[in-house]
Design a protein around this motif. Structure first.
Motif, short mmCIF file in Angstrom:
data_model
loop_
_atom_site.label_atom_id
_atom_site.label_comp_id
_atom_site.label_asym_id
_atom_site.label_seq_id
_atom_site.Cartn_x
_atom_site.Cartn_y
_atom_site.Cartn_z
N ARG B 10 -10.63 -6.20 3.87
CA ARG B 10 -9.42 -5.76 4.55
C ARG B 10 -9.16 -6.70 5.73
O ARG B 10 -10.09 -7.05 6.45
N THR B 12 -6.31 -7.23 8.93
CA THR B 12 -5.18 -6.67 9.68
C THR B 12 -4.64 -7.74 10.61
O THR B 12 -5.39 -8.36 11.36
N SER B 14 -0.91 -8.88 13.01
CA SER B 14 0.36 -8.44 13.57
C SER B 14 1.50 -9.21 12.92
O SER B 14 1.35 -10.38 12.54
N TRP B 83 6.11 -7.51 7.66
CA TRP B 83 5.52 -6.21 7.31
C TRP B 83 5.50 -6.00 5.80
O TRP B 83 4.60 -5.36 5.25
N SER B 86 2.39 -6.61 3.40
CA SER B 86 1.27 -5.67 3.24
C SER B 86 1.07 -5.35 1.77
O SER B 86 1.97 -4.86 1.09
N VAL B 110 -3.04 -5.68 5.83
CA VAL B 110 -2.24 -4.72 6.59
C VAL B 110 -1.53 -5.49 7.69
O VAL B 110 -2.18 -6.14 8.51
N LYS B 112 0.69 -5.14 10.92
CA LYS B 112 1.11 -4.17 11.94
C LYS B 112 2.42 -4.62 12.57
O LYS B 112 2.61 -5.81 12.83
#
Lengths: 112, 113
Positions: B10, B12, B14, B83, B86, B110, B112
């Motif tokens: 995973r 993550t 921005s 976004w 994702s 992911v 954000k």
């Protein structure tokens, strides 16, 4: 563009029932594949079909069998389904003259 | 036999940040390399592929990947993520000697807001 279809998209069966998953492709390509996908495990190859009535086991064939009577169609059969066969099943076929594979939308099978 | 390792389950980031998803493959011959993307409740879609030539290959939606033979790597990059990026990304390897593609376990991206 290559189009791979799968039916049904969602299926709920009880343990011990028979299951038939269907896959179709519109390019009459020789090779077709069945995979299953479980969380965190990527894709696992169940069977490969090289042409009509020419099928070969993949990495996890136990509990499955396949049928290919027409080049456009490839079926995955679960005789007496088990709860551990709950998964998402994908069918795929290569592009003409290429090594990449094109996938169907998947069948989400739940065995209760 | 071929195999693929995606070390990050995973990632993550921005929105607007740059992205690198790592992939290392194992194969002694000349590999054919792929990145696929899977959006929720959908099948895998081919993002880009490397067969030969320029080691940097461009894909859809601003993605690119670089084949580094000395490192057996094929990392995926994007300069500025959105976004809508994702999804789960799969690296895969194939050989000319068989009809198989071997997939990594995937990296969930992911983004954000």
């Amino acid at each position: 563009d290559m189009k791979v279809t799968q039916m049904p998209r969602y299926l709920i069966k009880r343990m011990g029932e028979n299951v038939l998953l269907e896959c179709g492709q519109d390019m009459s390509h020789e090779t077709m594949y069945w995979y299953r996908q479980d969380p965190g495990l990527g894709l696992q190859l169940i069977y490969i079909s090289y042409d009509v009535d020419s099928n070969s086991e993949g990495d996890i064939p136990k509990g499955y069998r396949v049928s290919r009577k027409k080049r456009e169609h490839f079926s995955l059969i679960l005789d007496s389904a088990k709860t551990n066969q709950t998964s998402v099943y994908f069918c795929a076929t290569p592009g003409t003259g290429s090594y990449e594979q094109y996938f169907g939308p998947g069948t989400r099978l739940t065995v209760l | 036999a071929q195999s693929v390792t995606q070390p990050d389950a995973r990632v993550t980031v921005s929105e607007g940040a740059s992205l690198q998803l790592r992939c290392k493959y194992s194969y002694s011959g000349t590999p054919y390399l792929f990145w696929y993307v899977q959006y929720p409740r959908q099948g895998l879609q081919l993002l880009l592929k490397y067969y030969s030539g320029d080691p940097v290959v461009q894909g859809v939606n601003g993605f690119e990947a670089e084949f580094i033979k000395s490192n057996s790597s094929f990392h995926l990059r994007k300069a500025s993520v959105h976004w809508s990026d994702s999804a789960v990304y799969f690296c895969a390897v194939s050989a000319s000697s068989n009809n198989r593609i071997f997939f990594g376990d995937g990296t969930q991206l992911v983004v954000k807001p």
